[in-house]
Design an enzyme around this catalytic site. Structure first.
Site, PDB file in Angstrom:
ATOM      1  N   GLU A 175       1.651   8.756 -51.188  1.00 51.47           N
ATOM      2  CA  GLU A 175       2.853   9.500 -50.843  1.00 51.47           C
ATOM      3  C   GLU A 175       3.058  10.645 -51.840  1.00 51.47           C
ATOM      4  O   GLU A 175       2.402  10.692 -52.880  1.00 51.47           O
ATOM      5  CB  GLU A 175       4.054   8.539 -50.883  1.00 51.47           C
ATOM      6  CG  GLU A 175       3.944   7.340 -49.926  1.00 51.47           C
ATOM      7  CD  GLU A 175       4.138   7.707 -48.455  1.00 51.47           C
ATOM      8  OE1 GLU A 175       3.683   8.781 -48.028  1.00 51.47           O
ATOM      9  OE2 GLU A 175       4.745   6.891 -47.731  1.00 51.47           O
ATOM     10  N   ASP A 178      -6.164   1.180 -46.764  1.00 53.69           N
ATOM     11  CA  ASP A 178      -4.893   0.564 -47.154  1.00 53.69           C
ATOM     12  C   ASP A 178      -4.575  -0.682 -46.335  1.00 53.69           C
ATOM     13  O   ASP A 178      -5.196  -0.947 -45.304  1.00 53.69           O
ATOM     14  CB  ASP A 178      -3.744   1.590 -47.057  1.00 53.69           C
ATOM     15  CG  ASP A 178      -3.880   2.513 -45.844  1.00 53.69           C
ATOM     16  OD1 ASP A 178      -4.496   2.119 -44.841  1.00 53.69           O
ATOM     17  OD2 ASP A 178      -3.365   3.638 -45.902  1.00 53.69           O
ATOM     18  N   ASP A 235       4.071  13.525 -44.050  1.00 55.34           N
ATOM     19  CA  ASP A 235       4.409  14.087 -45.367  1.00 55.34           C
ATOM     20  C   ASP A 235       3.165  14.547 -46.132  1.00 55.34           C
ATOM     21  O   ASP A 235       3.234  14.835 -47.322  1.00 55.34           O
ATOM     22  CB  ASP A 235       5.209  13.071 -46.199  1.00 55.34           C
ATOM     23  CG  ASP A 235       4.422  11.795 -46.497  1.00 55.34           C
ATOM     24  OD1 ASP A 235       3.222  11.703 -46.136  1.00 55.34           O
ATOM     25  OD2 ASP A 235       5.005  10.882 -47.122  1.00 55.34           O
TER      26      ASP A 235
HETATM   27  C1  F6R Z   1      -3.595   4.623 -42.506  1.00 58.48           C
HETATM   28  C2  F6R Z   1      -3.662   5.878 -43.244  1.00 58.48           C
HETATM   29  C3  F6R Z   1      -2.617   6.926 -43.041  1.00 58.48           C
HETATM   30  C4  F6R Z   1      -2.667   7.521 -41.624  1.00 58.48           C
HETATM   31  C5  F6R Z   1      -1.558   8.557 -41.446  1.00 58.48           C
HETATM   32  C6  F6R Z   1      -1.539   9.118 -40.040  1.00 58.48           C
HETATM   33  O1  F6R Z   1      -4.678   3.783 -42.834  1.00 58.48           O
HETATM   34  O2  F6R Z   1      -4.545   6.035 -44.012  1.00 58.48           O
HETATM   35  O3  F6R Z   1      -2.792   7.935 -43.990  1.00 58.48           O
HETATM   36  O4  F6R Z   1      -3.917   8.102 -41.412  1.00 58.48           O
HETATM   37  O5  F6R Z   1      -0.329   8.005 -41.758  1.00 58.48           O
HETATM   38  O6  F6R Z   1      -1.114   8.142 -39.151  1.00 58.48           O
HETATM   39  P1  F6R Z   1      -1.079   8.428 -37.580  1.00 58.48           P
HETATM   40  O7  F6R Z   1      -2.496   8.595 -37.153  1.00 58.48           O
HETATM   41  O8  F6R Z   1      -0.458   7.200 -36.989  1.00 58.48           O
HETATM   42  O9  F6R Z   1      -0.280   9.664 -37.395  1.00 58.48           O
END
Ligand code: F6R
Length: 266
Positions: A143, A67, A136
């Protein structure tokens, strides 16, 4: 799905690094799917260490990130391009032309998403997709209620995700509200998936994703459909898993894990 619970965050990161290194050594042209976020930082630094120790070569590796925020140019310090350069790409010998993130600055975002999918297909698909999990239950920025067959597309972030990631963007005022993300369907097409989850704050959502029903309310639960998905967690993140004893038994007894047993000891 295989769940491997290691005693500490560091050991979970070490196992993830070893598994990625093994695949890259076996296939130097590996197509690697990458994630950003706090969870991945230590893992990327460990991969950088392996490169510096001359035991890992990224020169032929190609990468696609899950992303990128919409509206942040690559030079913006909060963009995922900047994150990747800082935490991984500038630490290893990867050719930056082989590294790809969705174009969150494109005038035509839908066309940019189609182009991203086409580039992945041209490379023969993703060999190994690295994933984290959001509070989430999201993977990428899929999402809750994201279709389980969704493809790369622009996506509005939830208020919870905005809050979760705002500290990484210098506060909510700087935090984009939309991103381009690979879809759940795109992710499920990777040949192998590797999800890394650490810390007690993820324990509940991890248990939902791994042992709960497959639901678009927790998009990580779609990984239950994947034929080759490994989930590496530390003890804190694994605390709410019902099947802990069985997962541990597999790690201790299956021949494929024999070479990693030293990570088990506290
Ligand atoms: C970002 C992504 C997200 C993160 C997730 C966890 O490229 O793919 O799905 O892996 O939001 O983020 P952290 O590691 O900051 O808790």
């Amino acid at each position: 799905m295989e769940v491997i619970i290691l005693p500490t965050r560091e050991k979970a990161n070490l196992l993830a690094a070893k598994l990625i290194a093994k695949e890259l050594r076996a296939k130097p042209h590996l197509v690697l799917g990458l994630a950003t976020g706090r969870t991945m930082e230590r893992l990327y630094h460990l991969l950088g260490d392996l490169y510096r120790e001359n035991t890992l070569d990224f020169s032929l590796c190609r990468t696609f990130n899950l992303d990128e925020y919409i509206g942040l140019p690559p030079a913006n310090p909060y963009s995922y391009r900047h994150y990747m350069n800082e935490h991984l790409f500038h630490r290893v010998n990867i050719d930056l032309r082989n590294t790809h993130l969705p174009d969150g600055m494109a005038a035509d975002l839908e066309a940019a998403c189609r182009h991203y999918e086409a580039m992945i297909a041209e490379c023969g698909g993703i060999d190994l997709q690295l994933l984290g999990i959001g509070a989430d239950g999201h993977i990428g920025f899929n999402e809750p209620l994201s279709a389980l067959r969704s493809r790369t597309r622009p996506k509005a972030l939830t208020p919870g995700t905005i809050q979760q990631n705002a500290p990484l963007c210098g506060g909510e005022a700087n935090m984009p509200k939309r991103a381009i993300t690979m879809g759940v369907g795109t992710i499920l097409e990777a040949k192998h998936c590797l999800m890394l989850v650490t810390g007690g704050s993820k324990a509940k959502v991890l248990a939902q994703a791994v042992e709960g029903p497959i639901t678009s309310m927790v998009t990580a639960s779609a990984l239950q459909l994947h034929p080759h998905c490994r989930v590496i967690v530390d003890a804190k993140a694994g605390a709410e898993l019902q099947g802990k004893d069985y997962y541990n038994w597999i790690f201790r007894n299956e021949p494929e894990w024999a070479e990693y047993q030293e990570l088990w000891e506290e």
